[in-house]
Design a protein around this motif. Structure first.
Motif, short mmCIF file in Angstrom:
data_model
loop_
_atom_site.label_atom_id
_atom_site.label_comp_id
_atom_site.label_asym_id
_atom_site.label_seq_id
_atom_site.Cartn_x
_atom_site.Cartn_y
_atom_site.Cartn_z
N SER A 55 28.45 152.74 -11.60
CA SER A 55 29.38 153.20 -10.56
C SER A 55 30.26 152.03 -10.15
O SER A 55 29.84 150.87 -10.21
N HIS A 75 33.66 160.99 -11.23
CA HIS A 75 32.34 160.54 -11.67
C HIS A 75 32.34 160.14 -13.14
O HIS A 75 33.14 160.61 -13.94
N PHE A 256 31.65 157.44 -9.41
CA PHE A 256 30.22 157.45 -9.17
C PHE A 256 29.46 157.96 -10.40
O PHE A 256 29.97 158.75 -11.19
N ASP A 257 28.22 157.54 -10.49
CA ASP A 257 27.30 158.05 -11.52
C ASP A 257 26.47 159.19 -10.94
O ASP A 257 26.45 159.43 -9.73
N ASN A 258 25.81 159.92 -11.83
CA ASN A 258 24.77 160.91 -11.49
C ASN A 258 25.26 162.16 -10.76
O ASN A 258 24.46 162.87 -10.16
N GLU A 259 26.55 162.47 -10.84
CA GLU A 259 27.03 163.72 -10.24
C GLU A 259 26.40 164.93 -10.92
O GLU A 259 26.09 165.93 -10.25
N SER A 263 23.70 163.71 -7.65
CA SER A 263 24.24 162.55 -6.94
C SER A 263 23.27 161.87 -5.98
O SER A 263 23.66 160.95 -5.25
N GLY A 268 24.82 157.12 -6.80
CA GLY A 268 25.47 158.42 -6.71
C GLY A 268 26.27 158.58 -5.43
O GLY A 268 26.19 157.76 -4.51
N ALA A 269 27.00 159.69 -5.35
CA ALA A 269 27.86 159.92 -4.19
C ALA A 269 27.06 160.13 -2.91
O ALA A 269 27.59 159.93 -1.81
N LEU A 376 31.72 166.23 -5.78
CA LEU A 376 31.62 164.98 -5.03
C LEU A 376 31.99 165.10 -3.56
O LEU A 376 31.36 164.50 -2.70
#
Length: 436
Positions: A55, A75, A256-259, A263, A268-269, A376
């Protein structure tokens, strides 16, 4: 489209997507700062910070006192398969053991060349270090069962990921760690023993490159359009916007990662990455808590995650009153249950920005009998109280191994985000916006 395709092709994992973003940011003079170190922010400075290497946030500090934030969020991750184990036991073949990541269209991954991509953790004399790997070669395949053994497959088949989807990569004596070690030979300190590879975060990656298609070359097909399409266009719009010194606000670009899995991670967000960076920045700029609340209420955040285009073969799946067509403009997304954060006010603000920039805009809403997904914006609003809206590039086959979208929409999105970052729009008081 060349630079766009290059970004898509190289961003084979969230770690690689961040590396590609860093390359473009540093070319524009952005400096890296670490969460673990003391920050020294300068007026007119440009900075970026990463978390988990997957991220990233970039921001610039205006010369004068900032009056608002202009932010976009996208993401870095896409539905794929995570490699759990180097090798599954078998009499004749070596397979990697995998599990699904995100909402995957299983059948789209069958019988196509695949590789692995991600991060490897290596032990060195200086401590633990990471290296990114993504072999430029065909390594894996997930073979379908021949129709002769499953005569009913075209009537519908429920794939069991533990049984049907484990990827083949060699004869029974093959060891995936040997392949990984070969990939690390070009590193500063090559790994010479398997024991030096401590762990890894690896996923399967589709080998197909992004390419133009259509009778007039009006469409393109690529893996990971959701959401690298928005990641690239928001970053390009951000980097092409005005000099920091001319801005009245603080501009932030986030990926961001992992959406795709909710998340709910540190990177994540729903984690504290964005709120933490904003609070730290405000403190270093000498803002009081009162001033922080004021500037946030004046701000606007655009959540950029792709949207469903009306399907050419199944148009009845979409609300006919809200057709979304490839190359007809970027998409504003609405949902009565607030899974998308767009309100009439934020839609009007962004709509006016697009109108002034001569950018076409479409509107998406699900059928009343079909629940939609969230993205997100909805999740970021749990952490940050800022006016928001949700937009995206229209695309077909979302969450397939390869997806399809319109070339012209890439330029429209970049142009719209450019106009947003260059604008001086802000909320003067509740329900009253200026700079439009």
């Amino acid at each position: 489209m060349k630079d766009y395709f290059d970004f898509m092709d190289k961003s084979v994992s969230p770690f690689h997507a961040v590396r590609e973003a860093v390359k473009r940011l540093e070319e524009q003079g952005f400096q890296k700062i670490e969460e673990s170190e003391q920050w020294q922010l300068q007026k007119g400075g440009r900075y970026y910070v990463t978390r988990n290497q997957s991220s990233i946030l970039a921001f610039d500090v205006p010369d004068g006192k900032p009056g608002y934030y202009h932010m976009t969020a996208s993401h870095s991750d896409s539905p794929t398969f995570r490699i759990k184990k180097n090798k599954m036991e078998g009499t004749y073949y070596a397979r990697a053991e995998i599990e699904g990541y995100g909402g995957i269209i299983y059948s789209s991954w069958m019988d196509r060349p695949l590789t692995f991509a991600g991060r490897v953790v290596v032990k060195t004399p200086e401590g633990l270090m990471t290296h990114l790997v993504a072999p430029d070669k065909d390594i894996f395949v997930i073979p379908n069962l021949a129709i002769h053994f499953n005569r009913e497959i075209n009537k519908g088949y429920s794939y069991n990921p533990q049984i049907d989807l484990q990827p083949l990569y060699g004869s029974c004596e093959c060891d995936l760690r040997e392949q990984i070690r070969d990939e690390l030979r070009d590193c500063r300190e090559p790994v010479r023993k398997n024991e030096n590879i401590l762990d890894m975060d690896l996923v399967l990656a589709v080998r197909q490159k992004a390419s133009v298609l259509g009778a007039k070359g009006e469409y393109y097909i690529s893996p990971r359009i959701d959401d690298l399409g928005c990641a690239y266009t928001t970053l390009s719009g951000y980097l092409n916007s005005v000099d920091t010194a001319k801005s009245d606000g603080i501009r932030i670009w986030a990926m961001f990662d992992n959406e795709e899995v909710g998340s709910g991670t540190r990177q994540g967000a729903m984690g504290d990455f964005l709120p933490s960076v904003i609070s730290r920045m405000e403190n270093l700029l000498g803002m009081t808590e009162e001033e922080s609340r004021q500037i946030r209420s004046r701000s606007l955040l655009i959540s950029a995650d792709n949207a469903h285009a009306t399907h050419p073969n199944l148009p009845e799946k979409s609300d006919k009153e809200f057709p979304v067509i490839l190359n007809h403009g970027i998409v504003m997304k609405y949902n009565a249950s607030q899974r998308y954060t767009t309100t009439g006010m934020t839609a009007a603000v962004f709509g006016e920005i697009c109108r002034r920039a001569d950018v076409p805009l479409q509107h998406f809403a699900n059928r009343a009998d079909a629940p939609g997904g969230s993205t997100l914006g909805n999740l970021l609003s749990h952490q940050l109280s800022i006016p928001m809206l949700d937009i995206g590039l229209p695309q077909l086959a979302m969450h397939s191994a390869v997806e399809t979208a319109g070339c012209e929409d890439v330029f429209s999105m970049t142009k719209a985000i450019h106009a947003f970052y260059e604008s001086r729009v802000y909320q003067e008081r509740d329900g009253v916006w200026k700079g439009i």
